[in-house]
Design a protein around this motif. Structure first.
Motif, PDB file in Angstrom:
ATOM      1  N   PHE A  90      30.997 -35.348  62.197  1.00 53.66           N
ATOM      2  CA  PHE A  90      30.085 -35.010  63.290  1.00 53.66           C
ATOM      3  C   PHE A  90      29.057 -36.122  63.467  1.00 53.66           C
ATOM      4  CE2 PHE A  90      26.582 -31.731  64.534  1.00 53.66           C
ATOM      5  CZ  PHE A  90      26.728 -32.026  65.880  1.00 53.66           C
ATOM      6  N   ASP A  93      30.732 -39.208  64.958  1.00 52.08           N
ATOM      7  CA  ASP A  93      30.916 -39.105  66.399  1.00 52.08           C
ATOM      8  C   ASP A  93      29.658 -39.550  67.137  1.00 52.08           C
ATOM      9  OD1 ASP A  93      33.534 -38.130  66.350  1.00 52.08           O
ATOM     10  OD2 ASP A  93      32.889 -36.029  66.247  1.00 52.08           O
ATOM     11  N   ARG A 229      36.087 -32.755  65.373  1.00 54.12           N
ATOM     12  CA  ARG A 229      36.127 -32.773  66.831  1.00 54.12           C
ATOM     13  C   ARG A 229      37.523 -32.483  67.385  1.00 54.12           C
ATOM     14  NH1 ARG A 229      37.149 -37.293  69.458  1.00 54.12           N
ATOM     15  NH2 ARG A 229      36.314 -38.609  67.794  1.00 54.12           N
ATOM     16  N   TYR A 232      38.724 -28.545  67.674  1.00 59.09           N
ATOM     17  CA  TYR A 232      38.229 -27.544  68.622  1.00 59.09           C
ATOM     18  C   TYR A 232      39.333 -27.188  69.615  1.00 59.09           C
ATOM     19  CZ  TYR A 232      33.431 -28.494  67.061  1.00 59.09           C
ATOM     20  OH  TYR A 232      32.280 -28.643  66.341  1.00 59.09           O
TER      21      TYR A 232
END
Length: 234
Positions: A90, A93, A229, A232
């Motif tokens: 996270f 990113d 990511r 999801y």
């Protein structure tokens, strides 16, 4: 979401201006904290560290490239894991793509993990990351900078983290460290851990201004909602 006070534009503007005064005060305090951070003493790094990168073995000095300053993101990826920590992913990113901007201010940035290079490269390809990511496998670097820990033993079930302010049981924790190179000398200038890493997550700061904020109060733990990511559902 609880019922919220609803006002007309004039009252909204007045409340916003009152809060703006607090925001300005916070900004000035943050500027002062940043100044004091830069004035902290440095420690000279005399230990040799080896990292495995795309072009072979690199030293800590090599990680600076042509710049005099270096930021290291300590990315949680134990050697036996098959994918890096979802929280660190996270954060990645959020910092992927900023390196050219940092370079313009004489700063290099690199992520360092204990996982083997081929695993790091595979995840980078899958996630579309372009930042430099090297392996410190076989090096004491992660242990010396307080983000990797030996397996629990009968004598020590947990290990100190964040300058001893908390105890942890896992093999890896996150952190960010800063270094500077002057001639052939390298100095460690700063490291932050735990909630100190929070300030480096842009997405969280955008969520902080959303009406519901981070919306994590009712979760088992703050980041229980988080996935890699690519995991999801679309």
């Amino acid at each position: 979401m609880a019922m919220h006070q609803i006002v007309n534009h004039e009252d909204w503007l007045e409340a916003r201006k009152r809060f703006l005064a607090k925001e300005k005060e916070f900004t000035r305090l943050r500027d002062e904290l940043s100044r004091e951070r830069r004035e902290l003493p440095w420690e000279r790094i005399d230990k040799d560290y080896a990292f495995e990168g795309e072009h072979g073995t690199e030293t800590l000095a090599d990680l600076f490239g042509k710049h005099s300053q270096l930021i290291v993101y300590h990315f949680m990826y134990a050697p036996d894991w098959e994918i890096g920590c979802k929280s660190c992913s996270f954060w990645a990113d959020n910092f992927n793509g900023i390196t050219p901007h940092l370079n313009q201010r004489d700063v290099s940035m690199v992520a360092v993990s204990r996982g083997p290079l081929h695993k790091l490269q595979a995840q980078a390809r899958k996630f579309g990351w372009t930042f430099k990511w090297v392996s410190s496998a076989g090096s004491d670097f992660n242990f010396d900078y307080g983000v990797s820990f030996p397996p629990p033993s009968a004598e020590h079930e947990s290990a100190p983290y964040n300058y001893g302010s908390m105890m942890v049981k896992g093999p890896e924790m996150p952190g960010v460290s800063a270094f500077i190179k002057q001639g052939d000398a390298i100095f460690h200038t700063y490291s932050t851990y735990g909630r100190g890493v929070d300030m480096f997550n842009t997405a969280y700061h955008y969520l902080d201004i959303a009406p519901k904020g981070r919306d994590e109060d009712d979760l088992p733990y703050p980041m229980a909602w988080l996935k890699h990511r690519i995991a999801y559902e679309s």
